[in-house]
Design an enzyme around this catalytic site. Sequence first.
Site, PDB file in Angstrom:
ATOM      1  N   ASP A 157      -1.522   1.337  -3.816  1.00  0.00           N
ATOM      2  CA  ASP A 157      -2.430   0.343  -4.393  1.00  0.00           C
ATOM      3  C   ASP A 157      -3.784   0.943  -4.779  1.00  0.00           C
ATOM      4  O   ASP A 157      -4.722   0.202  -5.091  1.00  0.00           O
ATOM      5  CB  ASP A 157      -2.610  -0.835  -3.430  1.00  0.00           C
ATOM      6  N   ASP A 183      -2.804   6.431  -3.324  1.00  0.00           N
ATOM      7  CA  ASP A 183      -1.649   5.742  -2.744  1.00  0.00           C
ATOM      8  C   ASP A 183      -1.157   4.587  -3.620  1.00  0.00           C
ATOM      9  O   ASP A 183      -1.644   4.383  -4.732  1.00  0.00           O
ATOM     10  CB  ASP A 183      -1.969   5.249  -1.328  1.00  0.00           C
ATOM     11  N   LYS A 196     -11.684   0.197   0.224  1.00  0.00           N
ATOM     12  CA  LYS A 196     -11.721   1.631   0.003  1.00  0.00           C
ATOM     13  C   LYS A 196     -11.253   1.878  -1.438  1.00  0.00           C
ATOM     14  O   LYS A 196     -10.570   1.052  -2.026  1.00  0.00           O
ATOM     15  CB  LYS A 196     -10.875   2.367   1.028  1.00  0.00           C
ATOM     16  N   SER A 205       0.802  -1.225   0.000  1.00  0.00           N
ATOM     17  CA  SER A 205       0.000   0.000   0.000  1.00  0.00           C
ATOM     18  C   SER A 205       0.836   1.276   0.000  1.00  0.00           C
ATOM     19  O   SER A 205       1.612   1.496  -0.910  1.00  0.00           O
ATOM     20  CB  SER A 205      -0.971  -0.051   1.166  1.00  0.00           C
ATOM     21  N   HIS A 206       0.697   2.086   1.055  1.00  0.00           N
ATOM     22  CA  HIS A 206       1.367   3.382   1.083  1.00  0.00           C
ATOM     23  C   HIS A 206       2.840   3.274   1.474  1.00  0.00           C
ATOM     24  O   HIS A 206       3.548   4.276   1.471  1.00  0.00           O
ATOM     25  CB  HIS A 206       0.643   4.289   2.080  1.00  0.00           C
ATOM     26  N   ASP A 232      -6.169   2.595  -3.133  1.00  0.00           N
ATOM     27  CA  ASP A 232      -7.385   2.586  -2.316  1.00  0.00           C
ATOM     28  C   ASP A 232      -7.547   3.847  -1.468  1.00  0.00           C
ATOM     29  O   ASP A 232      -8.604   4.070  -0.890  1.00  0.00           O
ATOM     30  CB  ASP A 232      -7.504   1.307  -1.467  1.00  0.00           C
ATOM     31  N   ARG A 233      -6.507   4.676  -1.392  1.00  0.00           N
ATOM     32  CA  ARG A 233      -6.644   5.919  -0.619  1.00  0.00           C
ATOM     33  C   ARG A 233      -6.761   7.133  -1.528  1.00  0.00           C
ATOM     34  O   ARG A 233      -6.360   7.079  -2.689  1.00  0.00           O
ATOM     35  CB  ARG A 233      -5.408   6.131   0.255  1.00  0.00           C
TER      36      ARG A 233
HETATM   37  C1  VG1 Z   1      -3.200   2.119   8.320  1.00  0.00           C
HETATM   38  C2  VG1 Z   1      -4.342   3.084   8.501  1.00  0.00           C
HETATM   39  C3  VG1 Z   1      -5.672   2.365   8.356  1.00  0.00           C
HETATM   40  C4  VG1 Z   1      -5.704   1.641   7.018  1.00  0.00           C
HETATM   41  C5  VG1 Z   1      -4.506   0.727   6.889  1.00  0.00           C
HETATM   42  C6  VG1 Z   1      -4.418   0.075   5.530  1.00  0.00           C
HETATM   43  O1  VG1 Z   1      -3.253   1.132   9.320  1.00  0.00           O
HETATM   44  O2  VG1 Z   1      -4.273   3.730   9.749  1.00  0.00           O
HETATM   45  O3  VG1 Z   1      -6.714   3.283   8.486  1.00  0.00           O
HETATM   46  O4  VG1 Z   1      -6.881   0.871   6.896  1.00  0.00           O
HETATM   47  O5  VG1 Z   1      -3.307   1.480   7.057  1.00  0.00           O
HETATM   48  O6  VG1 Z   1      -4.432   1.034   4.517  1.00  0.00           O
HETATM   49  P1  VG1 Z   1      -2.347   1.183  10.662  1.00  0.00           P
HETATM   50  O7  VG1 Z   1      -2.639  -0.093  11.391  1.00  0.00           O
HETATM   51  O8  VG1 Z   1      -0.922   1.308  10.206  1.00  0.00           O
HETATM   52  O9  VG1 Z   1      -2.770   2.403  11.404  1.00  0.00           O
HETATM   53  V1  VG1 Z   1      -3.673   0.716   3.072  1.00  0.00           V
HETATM   54  O10 VG1 Z   1      -4.101   1.925   2.006  1.00  0.00           O
HETATM   55  O11 VG1 Z   1      -2.052   0.846   3.618  1.00  0.00           O
HETATM   56  O12 VG1 Z   1      -4.062  -0.803   2.628  1.00  0.00           O
HETATM   57 CO    CO Z   2      -3.608   1.442   0.192  1.00  0.00          CO
END
Ligand code: VG1
Ligand code: CO
Length: 543
Positions: free
Chosen positions: A279, A277, A376, A113-114, A281-282
Amino acid sequence: MKIKSVSCSPIEGQLPGTSGLRKKTRVFMAPGYLENFIQATFDAIGGGQDKTLIVGGDGRFFNRDAIQTILKMAAANGVTKVIVGQDGILSTPAASHLIRLNNAEGGFILSASHNPGGIDEDFGVKFNGQNGGPAPESLTDLIFEATKNITQYQIVDVDDVDLASIVTSYIGGMSVQIVDPVESYETLMQTLFDFDAIRGLFESGFTMCFDAMHAVTGPYATAILEGSLGAAPGTVVNGTPLEDFGKGHPDPNPIWAKTLMDLMMSDAAPDLGAASDGDGDRNMIVGRGIYVTPSDSLAVLAANAHLAPAYAGGLAGIARSMPTSAASDRVAQKLGIGLYETPTGWKFFGNLLDAGKVTICGEESAGTGSDHVREKDGLWAVLLWLNILAVRKQSVSEIVTDHWATYGRDYYSRFDYEAIATEKANALMSDLRARITGLSGQTVAGLTVASADEFSYDDPVDGSVSENQGVRIAFTGGGRAVFRLSGTGTQGATLRLYLEQYADQTGDLTRATQDALQKVRDAALAISKMQDMIGRTTPDVIS
Ligand code: VG1
Ligand code: CO
């Protein structure tokens, strides 16, 4: 086709976190590591026989190699059919849609992801189930157990599959269908939004900058915004997915998308700025001269969703993660619909969406989505904003200030303390937990604690209970601080401190965010004894 059983040792397991399994890329590349996790998943879902799977990722380093391994293991585990995005590309929401569209058993989404990508950065694997959403805890628990007990995995010894051509090939009896990653996703978007109205908006001279951050949304945004909706060429920047995301963090927030932020705060700002981001989804939404916090964006989208065709009949309800601000609670109250507060992570929204209890969901971390998929969806949020802007014919700034004038404003900010020694982070949380019941009524740094507890979620659909989901402290006067540990980091622990302060319609709605949050912040730092517990109070990232 010869199936090989290869011995492998149990991995130094990590329970899949908020969003699948994330590790350093080199860890995933070590012999048997990825294979262990994939085999554990097949074991947990009862093998691959008679199953269709979706596979794709965000294009980061190791994406294509991992896909080849998964395909060979899927064939060895008896899978009937795998649908793969061309060149291995699928955004998380597009993969979720393909699972649902094809009645697949689920899908592997390769992404951290990010988190940054590259051989020395991060890699990840998520498994999504039949409804297209992240595996629920009941399944991730089974996968985790399997990773610890596994002794061998199954794989076939065949040549790599060509991922570049849109054709169907076979590994033994298993078909591998390569599909255009954008096509069915765009078709879905056309059913949700008024593309003609958005086209009219761009024709009228509306300008936009979409920063794809060298990540997966580039091809989607280019095809849809510039291709179908008539946005000017060059509207999408950094639109080609790169294995290392151009060495950036593909995290759409004011820190990591600073170039876009600077543009939006300058005289050259277009009407709308958006980013997505790794992947896809953000989303980040910025108007000319105004950053829209993700919590506010969720509330504005919920309040205006009826302006888009798919939501014209109204919303069934709204769900938000616990650390997300209360802005959308006020919208739900006004609309007379349910508001659900869930733990962080998209998996908890799935049951509510499947049961028809909610239509729109969101998180403070820039995730927003609806019942069109079970993830998302960054570009979906941008298109909903565009649809609303096309109908209301006002600027982002006018829409947001009008929202505050109606509902009041929830000032909001998140502080991230990264790479803390795990013991220290755990000690801070357990120390807080131990004192939590005594906090009510105490006055700290000038603020009085109205209530304090550790969030525990009782799923209203399946009755499951998820405990220890973060410590929340509400203050009299509309302030709140939340502490929780991240489930997506790959180095030490990341502590997140979420701060919020409500100002009602009669209050000052134009303050600088950090000023408005100063009291809550001082009280939160004092209550948690942050300096003593982790040796610092200045965060690495403020968003
Ligand atoms: C983070 C965010 C959470 C989100 C998750 C996955 O998790 O706070 O809101 O759902 O990333 O997002 P954490 O446990 O690090 O706070 V993604 O776009 O990285 O799949
Ligand atoms: Co993501």
